[in-house]
Scaffold this motif. Structure first.
Motif, PDB file in Angstrom:
ATOM      1  N   VAL D 219       0.892  -1.158   0.000  1.00 37.50           N
ATOM      2  CA  VAL D 219       0.000   0.000   0.000  1.00 37.50           C
ATOM      3  C   VAL D 219       0.933   1.211   0.000  1.00 37.50           C
ATOM      4  CG1 VAL D 219      -1.530   1.346   1.505  1.00 37.50           C
ATOM      5  CG2 VAL D 219      -1.990  -1.065   1.118  1.00 37.50           C
ATOM      6  N   ASP D 220       0.506   2.290  -0.638  1.00 32.58           N
ATOM      7  CA  ASP D 220       1.389   3.463  -0.769  1.00 32.58           C
ATOM      8  C   ASP D 220       2.005   3.865   0.569  1.00 32.58           C
ATOM      9  OD1 ASP D 220       1.121   3.693  -3.455  1.00 32.58           O
ATOM     10  OD2 ASP D 220      -0.554   5.115  -3.363  1.00 32.58           O
ATOM     11  N   GLU D 221       3.305   4.053   0.566  1.00 35.67           N
ATOM     12  CA  GLU D 221       4.080   4.561   1.700  1.00 35.67           C
ATOM     13  C   GLU D 221       4.078   3.635   2.916  1.00 35.67           C
ATOM     14  OE1 GLU D 221       2.881   8.636   2.302  1.00 35.67           O
ATOM     15  OE2 GLU D 221       3.873   9.206   0.445  1.00 35.67           O
ATOM     16  N   MET D 222       3.687   2.404   2.702  1.00 32.13           N
ATOM     17  CA  MET D 222       3.572   1.479   3.820  1.00 32.13           C
ATOM     18  C   MET D 222       4.932   1.047   4.347  1.00 32.13           C
ATOM     19  SD  MET D 222       1.288   0.353   5.625  1.00 32.13           S
ATOM     20  CE  MET D 222       1.908  -0.331   7.133  1.00 32.13           C
ATOM     21  N   GLU D 223       5.895   0.856   3.459  1.00 26.98           N
ATOM     22  CA  GLU D 223       7.218   0.397   3.892  1.00 26.98           C
ATOM     23  C   GLU D 223       7.816   1.409   4.873  1.00 26.98           C
ATOM     24  OE1 GLU D 223       8.650  -2.567   2.606  1.00 26.98           O
ATOM     25  OE2 GLU D 223      10.180  -2.324   4.148  1.00 26.98           O
ATOM     26  N   GLN D 224       7.632   2.683   4.552  1.00 27.72           N
ATOM     27  CA  GLN D 224       8.172   3.717   5.432  1.00 27.72           C
ATOM     28  C   GLN D 224       7.450   3.736   6.765  1.00 27.72           C
ATOM     29  OE1 GLN D 224       8.897   7.462   3.638  1.00 27.72           O
ATOM     30  NE2 GLN D 224       9.365   6.597   1.639  1.00 27.72           N
ATOM     31  N   ASP D 225       6.129   3.505   6.713  1.00 24.38           N
ATOM     32  CA  ASP D 225       5.370   3.485   7.959  1.00 24.38           C
ATOM     33  C   ASP D 225       5.736   2.277   8.800  1.00 24.38           C
ATOM     34  OD1 ASP D 225       4.269   5.789   7.155  1.00 24.38           O
ATOM     35  OD2 ASP D 225       2.247   5.023   6.782  1.00 24.38           O
ATOM     36  N   TYR D 226       6.047   1.194   8.129  1.00 26.19           N
ATOM     37  CA  TYR D 226       6.469  -0.012   8.840  1.00 26.19           C
ATOM     38  C   TYR D 226       7.793   0.246   9.548  1.00 26.19           C
ATOM     39  CZ  TYR D 226       8.656  -4.591   9.372  1.00 26.19           C
ATOM     40  OH  TYR D 226       9.329  -5.673   9.857  1.00 26.19           O
ATOM     41  N   ARG D 227       8.681   0.906   8.829  1.00 26.64           N
ATOM     42  CA  ARG D 227       9.964   1.285   9.429  1.00 26.64           C
ATOM     43  C   ARG D 227       9.738   2.164  10.661  1.00 26.64           C
ATOM     44  NH1 ARG D 227      15.086   1.265   7.040  1.00 26.64           N
ATOM     45  NH2 ARG D 227      14.068  -0.424   5.949  1.00 26.64           N
ATOM     46  N   ALA D 228       8.853   3.143  10.501  1.00 25.09           N
ATOM     47  CA  ALA D 228       8.553   4.057  11.614  1.00 25.09           C
ATOM     48  C   ALA D 228       7.940   3.289  12.779  1.00 25.09           C
ATOM     49  CB  ALA D 228       7.594   5.149  11.136  1.00 25.09           C
ATOM     50  N   ALA D 229       7.109   2.308  12.459  1.00 20.29           N
ATOM     51  CA  ALA D 229       6.462   1.536  13.522  1.00 20.29           C
ATOM     52  C   ALA D 229       7.512   0.786  14.331  1.00 20.29           C
ATOM     53  CB  ALA D 229       5.461   0.551  12.910  1.00 20.29           C
ATOM     54  N   ARG D 230       8.452   0.158  13.642  1.00 26.55           N
ATOM     55  CA  ARG D 230       9.488  -0.585  14.353  1.00 26.55           C
ATOM     56  C   ARG D 230      10.324   0.357  15.206  1.00 26.55           C
ATOM     57  NH1 ARG D 230      12.451  -4.657  10.387  1.00 26.55           N
ATOM     58  NH2 ARG D 230      13.430  -2.676   9.926  1.00 26.55           N
ATOM     59  N   GLU D 231      10.624   1.537  14.634  1.00 28.67           N
ATOM     60  CA  GLU D 231      11.431   2.503  15.378  1.00 28.67           C
ATOM     61  C   GLU D 231      10.695   3.013  16.613  1.00 28.67           C
ATOM     62  OE1 GLU D 231      12.468   5.192  12.265  1.00 28.67           O
ATOM     63  OE2 GLU D 231      14.023   3.834  11.509  1.00 28.67           O
ATOM     64  N   SER D 232       9.366   3.070  16.522  1.00 32.66           N
ATOM     65  CA  SER D 232       8.618   3.571  17.681  1.00 32.66           C
ATOM     66  C   SER D 232       8.404   2.482  18.719  1.00 32.66           C
ATOM     67  CB  SER D 232       7.278   4.158  17.227  1.00 32.66           C
ATOM     68  OG  SER D 232       6.413   3.110  16.887  1.00 32.66           O
ATOM     69  N   GLY D 233       8.902   1.276  18.473  1.00 28.30           N
ATOM     70  CA  GLY D 233       8.850   0.232  19.487  1.00 28.30           C
ATOM     71  C   GLY D 233       7.788  -0.818  19.273  1.00 28.30           C
ATOM     72  N   ILE D 234       7.141  -0.788  18.121  1.00 28.09           N
ATOM     73  CA  ILE D 234       6.161  -1.835  17.829  1.00 28.09           C
ATOM     74  C   ILE D 234       6.906  -3.089  17.400  1.00 28.09           C
ATOM     75  CG2 ILE D 234       4.379  -2.488  16.150  1.00 28.09           C
ATOM     76  CD1 ILE D 234       3.354   0.363  16.477  1.00 28.09           C
ATOM     77  N   ILE D 235       6.489  -4.228  17.939  1.00 32.33           N
ATOM     78  CA  ILE D 235       7.225  -5.462  17.645  1.00 32.33           C
ATOM     79  C   ILE D 235       6.405  -6.341  16.715  1.00 32.33           C
ATOM     80  CG2 ILE D 235       8.276  -7.517  18.664  1.00 32.33           C
ATOM     81  CD1 ILE D 235       8.675  -5.764  21.205  1.00 32.33           C
TER      82      ILE D 235
END
Lengths: 129, 222, 333, 452
Positions: D219-235
């Motif tokens: 989905v558009d821009e999802m890879e970046q959001d996934y990266r951000a999610a991991r960085e914010s501590g989502i496992i």
């Protein structure tokens, strides 16, 4: 007896078989002169009567070129065609004829190569039999 | 309506073996509707027979026709002229049609092209189900409009046998238990008390057991 | 491809369309793709693209200008003036329109950038696009090196996608689907073949994709391996290509031989969009593709120009664009 | 030799063009926000839109998607104020607390029955769009127990201000999103889980775990959001078999085998314990009464959504003038669903927007009533639901229903406006009563006789 140049009737769906035939012609592929091409609006219009009539009139084989399963513009016309072909193949076998005289061939519109190959395979089958 | 199926082609060919010229007669009524013996099947079957006989080096001539109905003597006239030229007739009507052909054209053999199967209706295009056994003594008013004679495998009249499981008949899980259906329907209608009443032994005399059946409607006959 | 679909939609609504195409033929990359049917349709939508293209080619309402490159886009009153150059004759001309749809598509990722995968160095390393063309034009997969039918084939996913090292932090959305479908074609044509599918995550491609994926998973000669191969090289004593990868399943570094290796390359923003379209107010989004939110005043985008899409979604996006164009024109009148 | 073959082509050209006038009107029905977008676009194009929603207000159509909109700007951009705009749009007639119960008729002349509160009311329209939300069908492979919440219930139940779930006072401390346990491969929940997860983590400090088979980023821009999610501590974990969800210490416990961890000691089992809530991706399907409406129009249902699953039907159905969107088309993430819905709206606009249409009364099938056995074969198999059995006078003179005079027989009748001329009816008609006017059987049979 099948002659060296067998008479094959190809019933071609306007959505797939016919463009594939034309593609084959445009590529200059080898197609037998004995091939008779009948365009139909949908593979599903290839009624049992047409297929039997072609054999009755003296065709050595009948081929139905229709769309792949799941890609019929009229939802399931291609499946109807395939079922009719299967029914007739069974009947042919029971009356002592080769079921290979009627074949169902799914093709895509831009597959002239496959079209020519399938026709050639049918010719080989007929001559080999 | 009457539901029929085409006979195996090899059986038909065997029947026609002694003949060189036949009439192939379809029927425009029930067997057209159940796609076994209408004008289209006449054409297809004729082609199949011709191709088979051609291949066997023993060609046959087939005249094709479809009568409005083969179950009325009046419509037999439609085949009269054609019958003059042929040795036999292959009728793809129900058994009634074949017999009426045989009776009308007494000097020529009439062959059945179909197996007459049952009385039923099309569930969908190509699927036909039996509903009536023509037993001549209807009990549908007692059984919630569901016939235990035609639809219960044992034609039981007073509830299911021990083989009813999860609403299905023991002969096949694709067959509904008629008594389950009857129970459900009566329940929906609020008439479960119907089941408490014992249906007495059925008069089978009106069914097949009494020889060929005949109905005379004196009121219509005048 | 999306431009064609959009043009087709607009003509059906009674709008006359000029189709500017810089290549000699219309259809974009999709014109090179192959039908991916096996014994049944695998819903790759290539035939739909073929039909759309044929429809536009024969339409009276579409003026086709092939070999024409857009040089300048300029707002002119309520409409637009485009300076276009006929690349064959070298002459320029002007095209006026009430609205402009940008459908300049994508650029396939250049696989030579991933030198370790040997594309360009080994003949039997192909890109997905090469395999599409091979299947479309020759009908079956062959090894370019010797023309033989390959039996052991590896597909490597995400080549040029989801890869921060080359600045492509996005999924190309179409590659899992096209690779699996082509792999199925190979399997159905050559029952003796074996497919090794190296991937990170399988990306679903809409409601028609499930069946294809399941068929692959149930195929005993189809191996899914969650790994990113690190190197492809030639091993002298043996034929074929050696591939090295660290596999999650076993936790060890594996080396396997393959007859043919297919790199599922992704999509990149088309560099032609830079500069030219900025004057019309279009800006790139976070992934480098044109941000559709910046479309205004009669400029629209359709297809992969605004981000990777498969054919199905390109067509849907084109239809959506057509609706937006019609809505805009309605508002103007 | 090539190109020397005898070829019988379908006759080109037309012989009988008939002008049909179609009122530019549509009914957009359903509870999916895609319906609002479709209604707005079509109304802007001058189509008279009747919008039917099953709720008292339009806001309720959007409400369950508000949490995704808080987490994703592009969804917010789509849904922000759309309910308000549509509420005030002069080109839209709004009917609230209404649900479609029946449709009959054809393109240009549909009769639509709707239940409005307790009443049934009939509407007439030229085209229909059905934008339905999916109903949770089941939680595949996960036993129902306290603390396990279907994804859609989670979305509609969460309080955006407090982060608390319906019936709770505080936001949960630990949340597991359990995805992909079902058979059908859908990415909407994957995308929503990551984006909503970041929102929960940042706003309420919730610890979020995401368990999936595959991480879906198409989905558009999802890879970046996934990266951000991991960085914010989502496992994020990828599992092999569907995880076990059971009662644990101080909450739920989820046990699974990690599929992505690289280890030479074999697969590693992971246990997450003391979980407040497990949000599980359910299987979405159409409710039975909505499915029934589709079946009546001969729109096939495949795998619980409106079919056919066929590339020839992108954004449209075999029934001319009817489109389906929202989860009824396929459960999608809101931005994707918007694209699908608007492409369907474009299909619909083509059929109702022009006012007058030319129909070729030559490229169609025709019934010879004198041969018709009224067996209903054609009615049953027509892919476009374009045939009815009607009462005729003489050949092809149609007598309107109820008129007794001169009506001599019943026969099938082809609605030429929606007939596509495929010939399926003609090919199956057992009485040979149907012919394609432009391509009768005789042409094919003559060709065979002459060329064989």
């Amino acid at each position: 007896m099948v002659s060296k140049n067998p008479k094959i009737v190809a019933f071609c769906c306007e959505e797939s078989g016919m463009p594939a035939y034309e593609h084959a012609v445009s590529l200059g592929l080898d197609l037998p002169d004995g091939l008779k091409v009948v365009a139909l609006p949908c593979g599903g219009k290839a009624e049992t009567g047409y297929l039997m009539k072609a054999l009755d009139e003296g065709a050595d084989a009948v081929m139905v070129f229709a769309c792949y399963e799941g890609n019929c513009k009229y939802v399931r016309g291609n499946i109807r065609a395939e079922k009719r072909v299967n029914y007739l193949r069974e009947r042919l076998e029971k009356i002592g004829l080769s079921p290979e005289k009627i074949v169902f061939c799914p093709v895509a519109p831009a597959s002239g190569q496959r079209f020519a190959e399938l026709v050639q395979r049918e010719v080989d089958t007929l001559l080999g039999a | 309506m009457i539901i029929a199926e085409q006979k195996p082609i090899e059986e038909i060919l065997e029947m026609l073996a002694p003949h060189k010229k036949i009439l192939l007669a379809g029927c425009g009524a029930c067997v057209t509707v159940c796609q076994a013996g209408g004008e289209k099947e006449v054409g297809v079957l004729a082609s199949q027979i011709r191709v088979a006989r051609q291949e066997a080096g023993n060609p046959i001539e087939i005249i094709e026709t479809t009568l409005t109905r083969q179950c009325e003597p009046e419509f037999m006239d439609e085949a009269k002229d054609l019958m003059n030229d042929v040795e036999a007739v292959l009728s793809i009507a129900c058994g009634i049609g074949v017999q009426l052909m045989a009776q009308t054209f007494y000097d020529k053999p009439a062959y059945p092209g179909l197996n007459t199967s049952f009385l039923g209706f099309p569930e969908e295009h190509g699927v036909f189900t039996e509903r009536c056994a023509a037993c001549g003594n209807c009990v549908l008013h007692l059984t919630g409009g569901i016939c235990p004679i035609a639809r219960c495998s044992k034609s039981l009249l007073n509830g299911p046998c021990g083989g009813s499981q999860d609403g299905k008949c023991e002969i096949s899980k694709d067959v509904d238990c008629a008594w389950q259906l009857i129970y459900d329907r009566l329940k929906a209608l609020g008439k479960l008390e119907n089941l408490a009443e014992i249906i007495p032994p059925k008069k089978w005399i009106t069914s097949r057991d009494g020889g060929p059946r005949k109905i005379v409607r004196e009121d219509l006959r005048i | 491809m999306a431009g064609i679909a959009c043009a087709g939609e607009l003509t059906q609504a009674g709008i006359t369309v000029t189709l500017l195409e810089k290549e000699p033929v219309i259809g974009g990359w999709a014109a090179d793709y192959c039908c991916k049917a096996t014994d049944q349709c695998n819903r790759c939508f290539v035939c739909v693209a073929d039909k759309e293209r044929e429809g536009v080619r024969l339409s009276d309402a579409v003026t086709l200008l092939t070999n024409h490159q857009v040089r300048e886009v300029e707002k002119n009153g309520s409409g637009y003036r485009l300076r276009v150059e006929n690349k064959v004759e070298g002459v320029e001309k002007e095209v006026r329109a009430d609205a402009v749809v940008l459908a300049t598509g994508f650029k396939p990722f250049d696989a030579t950038q991933k030198g370790e995968l040997g594309y360009g160095r080994y003949a039997d390393v192909l890109t997905g696009l090469d395999l599409e063309r091979m299947l479309r034009n020759q009908g079956s997969a062959r090894k370019p090196s010797d023309g033989q039918v390959p039996n052991k084939i590896a597909f490597i996913q995400c080549v040029g996608s989801r890869d921060e090292s080359i600045g492509h932090l996005y999924c190309s959305k179409a590659c899992c689907a096209y690779a699996l479908r082509m792999a199925r074609v190979i399997r159905s044509q050559n029952p003796g073949s074996e497919i090794f599918f190296y991937y990170m995550d399988i990306q679903p491609a809409g409601r028609l994709f499930d069946e294809t994926l399941k068929a692959c998973e149930e195929d005993p000669n189809f191996h899914f391996i969650r790994a990113i191969p690190s190197k492809i090289y030639r091993y002298y004593q043996k034929p074929g290509l050696m591939m090295r990868s660290l596999e999650a399943e076993s936790g060890t570094i594996e080396e396997k031989f393959f007859d043919l290796i297919v790199l599922s390359i992704g999509m990149e923003p088309n560099p032609e969009n830079e500069g030219l379209w900025e004057k019309a107010g279009l800006k790139p989004g976070r992934e480098g593709f044109v941000d559709p939110a910046t479309c205004k005043d009669g400029i629209f985008v359709a297809g992969t120009v605004s981000g990777p899409k498969d054919i199905e979604r390109s067509i849907m996006n084109a239809k959506q664009a057509a609706l937006s164009v019609l809505r805009y024109l309605e508002g103007q009148s | 030799m090539s190109g020397q073959q005898a070829v019988l082509r379908i006759p080109a050209g037309t012989s009988e063009l008939k002008e049909v006038s179609i009122q530019p009107s549509v009914i957009v029905a359903g509870d999916h926000p895609a319906g609002l977008l479709m209604a707005e676009h079509l109304a802007d194009l001058g189509v008279a839109v009747t919008l039917m929603v099953p709720f008292p207000t339009l806001e309720e159509v959007v409400a369950p998607y508000r949490v995704i909109a808080s987490a994703d700007e592009s969804v917010a951009g789509l849904l922000q104020e759309v309910a308000e705009r549509v509420s005030q749009h002069a080109g839209i007639t709004r009917v609230t607390q209404a649900d479609l119960v029946d449709i009959s008729g054809w393109w240009g002349d549909f009769s639509v029955q709707a239940r409005i509160g307790e009443d049934l009311k009939t509407f007439h329209t030229s085209g229909i769009a059905m934008a339905y939300r999916g109903n949770p069908v089941d939680l595949p492979g996960i036993p129902v127990q306290e603390g396990v919440l279907p994804f859609t219930d989670f979305l509609s139940g969460i309080n955006l201000q407090t982060g608390a779930l319906a019936g709770k006072a505080e936001s949960p401390k630990q949340v597991v999103f359990l995805l992909d346990a079902g058979e059908r491969d859908e990415k909407w929940a994957s995308v929503a889980a990551i984006r909503v997860g970041v929102f929960l983590k940042r706003k309420f400090g919730t610890q979020v775990f995401i368990l999936c088979r595959e991480l879906k980023v198409s989905v558009d821009e999802m890879e970046q959001d996934y990266r951000a999610a991991r960085e914010s501590g989502i496992i994020v974990f990828k599992y092999r078999q569907t995880p076990r969800v059971e009662k644990g210490s101080g909450g739920l416990r989820v046990v699974f085998e990690d599929a992505a961890a690289i280890s030479s000691h074999g697969p590693s089992e992971i246990t997450l314990d003391a979980l407040d809530v497990v949000v599980a991706q359910e299987r979405l399907g159409l409710s039975e009464d909505r499915a029934e409406v589709l079946r009546k129009l001969r729109i096939p249902l495949e795998d619980g959504v409106a079919g056919p699953n066929n590339p020839q039907f992108t954004g449209r159905t075999p029934k001319k003038g009817v489109v389906v969107a929202g989860d009824a088309w396929f459960p999608e993430y809101p931005t994707d669903a918007a694209m699908t819905a608007l492409s369907a709206a474009q299909e619909l606009y083509k059929w109702v927007g022009k006012g007058t249409y030319q129909v070729d009364a030559y490229r169609v099938a025709e019934v010879d009533p004198s041969k018709c056995a009224t067996c209903l074969t054609c009615f049953r198999i027509c892919p476009h639901d374009s045939i009815r059995v009607e009462r005729y006078g003489e050949r092809n003179v149609y007598i309107t229903q109820g008129a007794k005079e001169g009506a001599t027989w019943e026969a099938a009748r082809v609605k030429i406006e929606t007939c596509d001329g495929c010939g399926l009816c003609a090919s199956e008609c057992p009485a040979k009563a149907i012919q394609l006017i432009y391509y009768p059987d005789m042409e094919v049979l003559d060709f065979l006789a002459k060329n064989l």
